[in-house]
Design a protein around this motif. Structure first.
Motif, PDB file in Angstrom:
ATOM      1  N   SER A   1       0.826  -1.203   0.000  1.00 41.33           N
ATOM      2  CA  SER A   1       0.000   0.000   0.000  1.00 41.33           C
ATOM      3  C   SER A   1       0.864   1.257   0.000  1.00 41.33           C
ATOM      4  CB  SER A   1      -0.914  -0.009   1.222  1.00 41.33           C
ATOM      5  OG  SER A   1      -1.546   1.231   1.390  1.00 41.33           O
ATOM      6  N   VAL A   2       0.358   2.294  -0.651  1.00 37.61           N
ATOM      7  CA  VAL A   2       1.045   3.584  -0.667  1.00 37.61           C
ATOM      8  C   VAL A   2       0.807   4.342   0.634  1.00 37.61           C
ATOM      9  CG1 VAL A   2       1.156   5.826  -1.828  1.00 37.61           C
ATOM     10  CG2 VAL A   2       0.954   3.729  -3.178  1.00 37.61           C
ATOM     11  N   LEU A   3      -0.415   4.177   1.187  1.00 37.71           N
ATOM     12  CA  LEU A   3      -0.803   4.964   2.352  1.00 37.71           C
ATOM     13  C   LEU A   3      -0.628   4.230   3.675  1.00 37.71           C
ATOM     14  CD1 LEU A   3      -4.110   6.491   0.933  1.00 37.71           C
ATOM     15  CD2 LEU A   3      -1.871   7.564   1.020  1.00 37.71           C
ATOM     16  N   ASP A   4      -0.734   2.924   3.662  1.00 37.23           N
ATOM     17  CA  ASP A   4      -0.668   2.132   4.897  1.00 37.23           C
ATOM     18  C   ASP A   4       0.296   0.969   4.683  1.00 37.23           C
ATOM     19  OD1 ASP A   4      -1.042   0.668   7.188  1.00 37.23           O
ATOM     20  OD2 ASP A   4      -3.235   0.675   7.089  1.00 37.23           O
ATOM     21  N   GLU A   5       1.426   1.002   5.354  1.00 41.90           N
ATOM     22  CA  GLU A   5       2.461  -0.001   5.117  1.00 41.90           C
ATOM     23  C   GLU A   5       2.034  -1.402   5.537  1.00 41.90           C
ATOM     24  OE1 GLU A   5       4.795   0.758   9.374  1.00 41.90           O
ATOM     25  OE2 GLU A   5       5.794   1.200   7.473  1.00 41.90           O
ATOM     26  N   LYS A   6       0.977  -1.533   6.338  1.00 39.58           N
ATOM     27  CA  LYS A   6       0.513  -2.853   6.766  1.00 39.58           C
ATOM     28  C   LYS A   6      -0.309  -3.560   5.681  1.00 39.58           C
ATOM     29  CE  LYS A   6      -1.445  -1.152  10.418  1.00 39.58           C
ATOM     30  NZ  LYS A   6      -2.237  -1.041  11.669  1.00 39.58           N
ATOM     31  N   LEU A   7      -0.885  -2.808   4.749  1.00 38.41           N
ATOM     32  CA  LEU A   7      -1.777  -3.396   3.752  1.00 38.41           C
ATOM     33  C   LEU A   7      -1.005  -3.900   2.544  1.00 38.41           C
ATOM     34  CD1 LEU A   7      -4.845  -0.959   3.686  1.00 38.41           C
ATOM     35  CD2 LEU A   7      -4.666  -3.192   4.801  1.00 38.41           C
ATOM     36  N   ILE A   8      -1.434  -5.053   2.034  1.00 36.80           N
ATOM     37  CA  ILE A   8      -0.880  -5.637   0.814  1.00 36.80           C
ATOM     38  C   ILE A   8      -2.025  -5.864  -0.162  1.00 36.80           C
ATOM     39  CG2 ILE A   8       0.467  -7.528  -0.184  1.00 36.80           C
ATOM     40  CD1 ILE A   8       2.007  -5.905   1.870  1.00 36.80           C
ATOM     41  N   PHE A   9      -1.825  -5.449  -1.409  1.00 34.64           N
ATOM     42  CA  PHE A   9      -2.812  -5.647  -2.471  1.00 34.64           C
ATOM     43  C   PHE A   9      -2.331  -6.727  -3.421  1.00 34.64           C
ATOM     44  CE2 PHE A   9      -3.605  -1.441  -0.855  1.00 34.64           C
ATOM     45  CZ  PHE A   9      -4.978  -1.312  -0.895  1.00 34.64           C
ATOM     46  N   VAL A  10      -3.142  -7.782  -3.577  1.00 31.24           N
ATOM     47  CA  VAL A  10      -2.817  -8.875  -4.496  1.00 31.24           C
ATOM     48  C   VAL A  10      -3.719  -8.743  -5.711  1.00 31.24           C
ATOM     49  CG1 VAL A  10      -2.673 -11.363  -4.815  1.00 31.24           C
ATOM     50  CG2 VAL A  10      -2.149 -10.362  -2.582  1.00 31.24           C
ATOM     51  N   LYS A  11      -3.127  -8.452  -6.863  1.00 31.96           N
ATOM     52  CA  LYS A  11      -3.897  -8.288  -8.105  1.00 31.96           C
ATOM     53  C   LYS A  11      -3.974  -9.629  -8.818  1.00 31.96           C
ATOM     54  CE  LYS A  11      -0.843  -5.207  -8.391  1.00 31.96           C
ATOM     55  NZ  LYS A  11       0.196  -4.317  -8.907  1.00 31.96           N
ATOM     56  N   VAL A  12      -5.148  -9.945  -9.348  1.00 30.56           N
ATOM     57  CA  VAL A  12      -5.396 -11.254  -9.963  1.00 30.56           C
ATOM     58  C   VAL A  12      -5.717 -11.061 -11.439  1.00 30.56           C
ATOM     59  CG1 VAL A  12      -6.779 -13.359  -9.858  1.00 30.56           C
ATOM     60  CG2 VAL A  12      -6.331 -12.062  -7.758  1.00 30.56           C
ATOM     61  N   HIS A  13      -5.076 -11.878 -12.279  1.00 32.84           N
ATOM     62  CA  HIS A  13      -5.314 -11.850 -13.725  1.00 32.84           C
ATOM     63  C   HIS A  13      -5.635 -13.263 -14.203  1.00 32.84           C
ATOM     64  CE1 HIS A  13      -4.783 -11.128 -18.021  1.00 32.84           C
ATOM     65  NE2 HIS A  13      -3.933 -12.147 -18.046  1.00 32.84           N
ATOM     66  N   ALA A  14      -6.659 -13.368 -15.046  1.00 32.25           N
ATOM     67  CA  ALA A  14      -7.040 -14.654 -15.633  1.00 32.25           C
ATOM     68  C   ALA A  14      -6.591 -14.698 -17.085  1.00 32.25           C
ATOM     69  CB  ALA A  14      -8.551 -14.861 -15.539  1.00 32.25           C
ATOM     70  N   PRO A  15      -5.643 -15.589 -17.442  1.00 30.22           N
ATOM     71  CA  PRO A  15      -5.195 -15.702 -18.836  1.00 30.22           C
ATOM     72  C   PRO A  15      -6.301 -16.234 -19.741  1.00 30.22           C
ATOM     73  CG  PRO A  15      -3.642 -16.741 -17.312  1.00 30.22           C
ATOM     74  CD  PRO A  15      -4.896 -16.453 -16.538  1.00 30.22           C
ATOM     75  N   TRP A  16      -6.052 -16.158 -21.027  1.00 28.97           N
ATOM     76  CA  TRP A  16      -7.020 -16.568 -22.036  1.00 28.97           C
ATOM     77  C   TRP A  16      -7.479 -18.006 -21.840  1.00 28.97           C
ATOM     78  CZ3 TRP A  16     -10.208 -14.962 -25.728  1.00 28.97           C
ATOM     79  CH2 TRP A  16     -10.613 -15.848 -26.720  1.00 28.97           C
ATOM     80  N   GLU A  17      -6.554 -18.929 -21.613  1.00 30.72           N
ATOM     81  CA  GLU A  17      -6.907 -20.342 -21.483  1.00 30.72           C
ATOM     82  C   GLU A  17      -7.836 -20.567 -20.289  1.00 30.72           C
ATOM     83  OE1 GLU A  17      -6.498 -23.114 -23.227  1.00 30.72           O
ATOM     84  OE2 GLU A  17      -5.692 -21.872 -24.840  1.00 30.72           O
ATOM     85  N   VAL A  18      -7.559 -19.905 -19.180  1.00 30.69           N
ATOM     86  CA  VAL A  18      -8.404 -20.051 -17.994  1.00 30.69           C
ATOM     87  C   VAL A  18      -9.801 -19.495 -18.274  1.00 30.69           C
ATOM     88  CG1 VAL A  18      -8.719 -19.325 -15.605  1.00 30.69           C
ATOM     89  CG2 VAL A  18      -6.456 -19.984 -16.413  1.00 30.69           C
ATOM     90  N   LEU A  19      -9.873 -18.359 -18.915  1.00 31.92           N
ATOM     91  CA  LEU A  19     -11.171 -17.765 -19.241  1.00 31.92           C
ATOM     92  C   LEU A  19     -11.998 -18.691 -20.128  1.00 31.92           C
ATOM     93  CD1 LEU A  19     -10.055 -14.073 -19.938  1.00 31.92           C
ATOM     94  CD2 LEU A  19     -11.326 -14.885 -17.951  1.00 31.92           C
ATOM     95  N   CYS A  20     -11.350 -19.258 -21.140  1.00 32.98           N
ATOM     96  CA  CYS A  20     -12.066 -20.159 -22.058  1.00 32.98           C
ATOM     97  C   CYS A  20     -12.555 -21.410 -21.332  1.00 32.98           C
ATOM     98  CB  CYS A  20     -11.152 -20.552 -23.219  1.00 32.98           C
ATOM     99  SG  CYS A  20     -10.796 -19.206 -24.371  1.00 32.98           S
ATOM    100  N   THR A  21     -11.695 -21.971 -20.487  1.00 27.82           N
ATOM    101  CA  THR A  21     -12.058 -23.193 -19.772  1.00 27.82           C
ATOM    102  C   THR A  21     -13.256 -22.974 -18.860  1.00 27.82           C
ATOM    103  OG1 THR A  21      -9.772 -23.947 -19.816  1.00 27.82           O
ATOM    104  CG2 THR A  21     -11.225 -24.983 -18.215  1.00 27.82           C
ATOM    105  N   TYR A  22     -13.202 -21.926 -18.068  1.00 26.81           N
ATOM    106  CA  TYR A  22     -14.283 -21.693 -17.123  1.00 26.81           C
ATOM    107  C   TYR A  22     -15.530 -21.128 -17.796  1.00 26.81           C
ATOM    108  CZ  TYR A  22     -11.525 -22.849 -13.052  1.00 26.81           C
ATOM    109  OH  TYR A  22     -10.809 -23.530 -12.106  1.00 26.81           O
TER     110      TYR A  22
END
Length: 887
Positions: A92-113
């Motif tokens: 985090s930029v404002l709070d050093e205790k916070l962690i942001f985990v960004k999630v991305h779904a690739p093409w193959e995963v999108l097609c499968t689901y």
């Protein structure tokens, strides 16, 4: 479905016991691009964001607890990576205790689901020609400018299949799955990935991790700031467009860009705003007719003969009324009710009857045309077969599936959370709990009634019963008025408090039921909440309309509540005006309270969160951190918005005969409500996880039930609460011989002939007033129209012939009005098909294309393979025929 996921899609489903084998997210620093929606490489789109507090910096938990939480989170993130998702972590930029985990779904995963979830995707452009509506020239003045928000292209769609990828309309891989669909797929995965195993029971799902505090938030990203366009050229800034063209107050008279709302927020939110907009448009017609009936009452009130008699000092001034309570109440002149009788003429007029009949037909037209509109949206938004194909089991249900039963359809074993006996016990418990809490609501209503009875004694003793002519306020501040207004205000406060309690009760009961799918959960909760709210909001109105003043006996023999409190009496003009007052206070107070609560609560919370970070204005904050500081939408989403509108719908339809301005108030409220809800979603809340919805769910049968009940209640209000039927009976039968003395039909003498006479010497000691009798008169008149024989008659104080004529007329009126309106409703329902011909053609065309492009291609491939094998056999047979025989 779970078995399919385990065997096909998630081969590594399960916890990883060895710490060294855990996969971890890629750590990166914030690149000072606040509007970016991509990973640090600028290519992979952020489909979801998970937020947690660094366990090493927590001071509120024991060290062992922090270690367990870290382990569960690490296992969960590792399993997400094993399922094909890509993760990137940033501090985090404002709070050093916070962690942001960004999630991305690739093409193959999108097609499968997408295939597993049966998501419908474009096949080809819609090639059916559509005729423009005759109202298009008019509606274009209220539509959003198409140059700002371009109309969505129409496609024929089909459930996605990877093996038929080439048949789908893929213009660009990056845009084939729109952001809403991508977020929905990722949330599906997040809800089913495991993070621990305890006693051979798997624990999984982001919801449980959020409940236990391992993650602080999980949400998809808004695509821009609502105030201005995004600086990222890859971002379409749809949030900003929605705020400017949909949520801003300047658009209050514009139509909503529903397709754009659905694209950004998903079908569930889209269908709510479509229904609310349609309901508001239909209210316009009802409001115009209601205002017309109100104005008719205002224009004709001066010609109201019975009101003139009440106010006439030679008629009403000479009529002495009996006390309305025991001992402390005094005798009083009828003219004290002059002002209330004038007001009553506005609401209790012929226009009221016309409006009640109109509303019975209006509500049918509303529901039937909404079915057509809903069917068109089901097709356009690809939710026609949603419930059968796409809806998944709730993770909370899956986690409790420990019992094995045989499925009668598939003849295979399946896991369920409880046995048939256990289900029966749960349903019995839940039903008993619902009835218990409903009885508590009724008990609170009885408490309000007791308040009315006891406080009326106080007001009767303290407020003067005679008009001196110098204090004008006493004309309005009668004991009945003071009791009615204060009781209505207290009732409103009690209703608001009980709402908070019963909301939690309904959720607890529904959680205990453990419904299988989210739709089942919401439908079950909807039914319970509506039952609670129905009794809570409407019980006081039903009491005033159908019970107050109906069972009071007569002055010499009154009926008592609890053996102590004398039953309430209505005003000489009936209880209709009090019912109108009650409705105005509850409807108006509810609308003001809800709007203040909806606007101020999230706004204040966001302001506190914004200014609590002192460094916020000094640093560049990324989009995911901006969204984190917004308010979460809550698990129930728009449930409370629906509930608020359906309760309002009940007030507009059930008691409209007593309050013709209710549709106008509802119209004004709804025009504001649409923009307030849009503003709230766009500016104050995190982006909701897009969800599918086929229709408005359990609210549809509830609306239909209210529509049927409304005909009965309005007929009964006109018959039993208003004074219309007794007046008509007097006009046509009792004003002329043989019962009357007038030569022609008239309303003159109505007041004198309908207020029963009572001899003051017949008062019992328990009810005889303390105050002395004035004048030398020996009789007083009953407040209510009980229509009894006078003293000295051989059947004194028994109901007279006029009473039985009026009762018969009331019953006949109810039967005729109900049957006429129900017949018209049936004809309208039959004449208006639920699905328009245009929508039927589109559905047939789409099914044809699906079969042609997908299934016939399969047949061609099979045919080629089959023909190839036959050709090979023929060739082999030919070779053996012409080959020389071996010696």
């Amino acid at each position: 479905l779970v078995l399919e996921l385990n065997q096909v899609i998630i081969p590594t489903y399960g916890t990883v016991p060895d710490q060294q084998n855990l996969h971890t997210p890629e750590w990166v620093d914030f690149d000072d691009k606040p509007d970016s929606l991509f990973f640090s490489d600028g290519q992979r789109r952020i489909d979801f964001v998970l937020v947690y507090e660094d366990e090493s910096k927590k001071i509120t938990h024991k060290r062992s607890d922090r270690k367990k939480q870290r382990r569960k989170r690490q296992v969960y993130e590792s399993n997400l990576i094993n399922n094909g998702l890509q993760l990137e972590a940033t501090k985090s930029v404002l709070d050093e205790k916070l962690i942001f985990v960004k999630v991305h779904a690739p093409w193959e995963v999108l097609c499968t689901y997408a295939e597993v979830m049966h998501i419908k995707l474009p096949l080809q452009h819609n090639d059916l020609k559509t005729r423009d509506s005759a109202f298009n020239w008019f509606s274009r003045f209220f539509r959003v400018d198409e140059n700002i928000i371009k109309p969505e292209q129409e496609f024929f769609t089909a459930p996605f299949q990877k093996e038929h990828l080439s048949n789908f309309y893929i213009h660009d891989k990056d845009t084939f799955f729109n952001p809403a669909t991508r977020s929905r797929i990722v949330h599906f995965i997040l809800s089913r990935v495991e993070y621990a195993t305890k006693n051979s029971v798997k624990k999984f799902g982001i919801n449980k991790l959020l409940d236990t505090g391992i993650y602080k938030a999980a949400f998809p990203l808004h695509d821009s700031d609502f105030r201005h366009l995004s600086t990222d050229p890859k971002c379409p800034s749809e949030r900003h467009l929605l705020y400017r063209e949909w949520a801003h107050p300047k658009n209050i008279f514009k139509l909503q860009p529903l397709d754009f709302v659905r694209k950004y927020y998903g079908e569930k939110i889209g269908i709510y705003f479509a229904w609310l907009g349609f309901y508001t448009n239909m209210l316009t017609v009802a409001a115009v007719v209601g205002v017309g009936c109100f104005l008719y009452g205002c224009l004709t009130k001066d010609n109201c003969t019975w009101s003139q008699e009440v106010c006439d000092p030679n008629i009403g001034g000479n009529i002495i009324m009996c006390p309305q309570c025991d001992k402390v109440c005094t005798y009083w002149n009828l003219t004290i009710t002059c002002e209330s009788s004038k007001k009553l003429c506005i609401f209790d007029s012929f226009g009221t009857l016309v409006f009640a009949v109109f509303m019975g037909i209006w509500v049918t037209l509303f529901l039937e045309f909404w079915k057509r509109r809903q069917a068109a949206l089901e097709y356009e938004w690809d939710t026609v077969e949603y419930l059968e194909q796409e809806e998944q089991v709730r993770p909370e249900y899956e986690a409790r599936c420990t019992h094995v039963v045989m499925n009668e359809i598939t003849q295979q074993e399946e896991h369920v959370p409880y046995t048939a006996c256990g289900k029966c016990i749960r349903m019995t418990f839940c039903t008993s709990a619902i009835f218990f809490w409903i009885l508590l609501i009724i008990a609170s209503v009885i408490g309000i009634i007791v308040y009315r009875l006891s406080v009326f004694l106080v007001f009767s003793a303290t407020l003067s019963q005679h008009i001196s002519g110098t204090e004008a306020i006493r004309k309005y501040l009668t004991p009945q008025t003071a009791t009615s207004v204060t009781a209505s205000l207290i009732s409103f406060v009690v209703i608001m408090i009980l709402n908070i309690i019963y909301e939690k009760v309904a959720i607890l009961i529904t959680d205990f039921e453990l419904p299988r799918t989210q739709t089942d959960y919401e439908n079950s909760l909807t039914t319970k909440m509506f039952l609670f709210q129905f009794v809570n909001y409407y019980s006081s109105c039903f009491y005033i309309a159908f019970f107050k003043g109906k069972f009071v006996g007569h002055p010499g023999n009154p009926v008592y509540w609890l053996g102590k409190y004398r039953n309430e009496e209505c005003d000489p003009g009936g209880c209709l005006l009090e019912l109108t007052t009650q409705l105005a206070i509850i409807v108006g107070g509810k609308a003001i309270w809800n709007n203040i609560q909806e606007v101020l609560v999230p706004l204040v919370k966001n302001l506190i969160g914004r200014y609590s970070a002192a460094a916020r204005s000094e640093k560049v904050v990324p989009r995911w951190e901006e969204d984190y500081h917004l308010q979460p939408i809550g698990k129930l989403g728009l449930f409370y918005e629906y509930l608020e509108m359906v309760i309002q719908f009940g007030f507009v339809t059930l008691f409209v005969a007593s309050f013709p301005l209710a549709p106008l108030l509802a119209l004004i409220n709804n025009m504001l409500e649409i923009r307030l809800d849009a503003w709230k979603l766009t500016t104050q809340f995190r982006r909701m996880v897009p969800q599918k919805a086929q229709d408005i769910g359990a609210w549809q049968p509830i609306l239909q039930g209210i529509a049927i009940l409304a005909v009965v209640t309005n007929a009964m209000i006109i018959a039993f609460t208003s004074d219309m039927i007794p007046r008509l009976v007097y006009y046509w039968s009792f004003s002329v011989p043989p019962y009357g003395s007038h030569s022609s039909h008239t309303m003159k003498g109505y007041i004198n002939s309908t207020l029963s006479v009572f001899n003051i010497s017949d008062f019992k000691n328990a009810s005889k007033p303390f105050s002395p009798w004035f004048g030398n008169q020996t009789t007083c008149r009953q407040v209510y129209r009980d229509l009894r024989y006078p003293p000295g008659h051989q059947h004194q104080y028994e109901h007279n012939i006029y009473y039985w004529h009026v009762t018969a007329a009331k019953l006949a009126f109810i039967i005729v009005m109900e049957h006429v309106i129900y017949f018209v409703k049936f004809v309208i329902s039959y004449a208006i098909p639920d699905v328009s011909q245009k929508t039927k053609s589109k559905v047939k065309r789409e099914k044809y294309l699906t079969q042609k492009l997908l299934h016939e291609n399969d047949l061609k491939v099979v045919e080629k393979k089959t023909m190839g094998k036959i050709a090979n056999k023929i060739m082999k047979g030919a070779d053996s025929t012409f080959r020389p025989k071996a010696e």
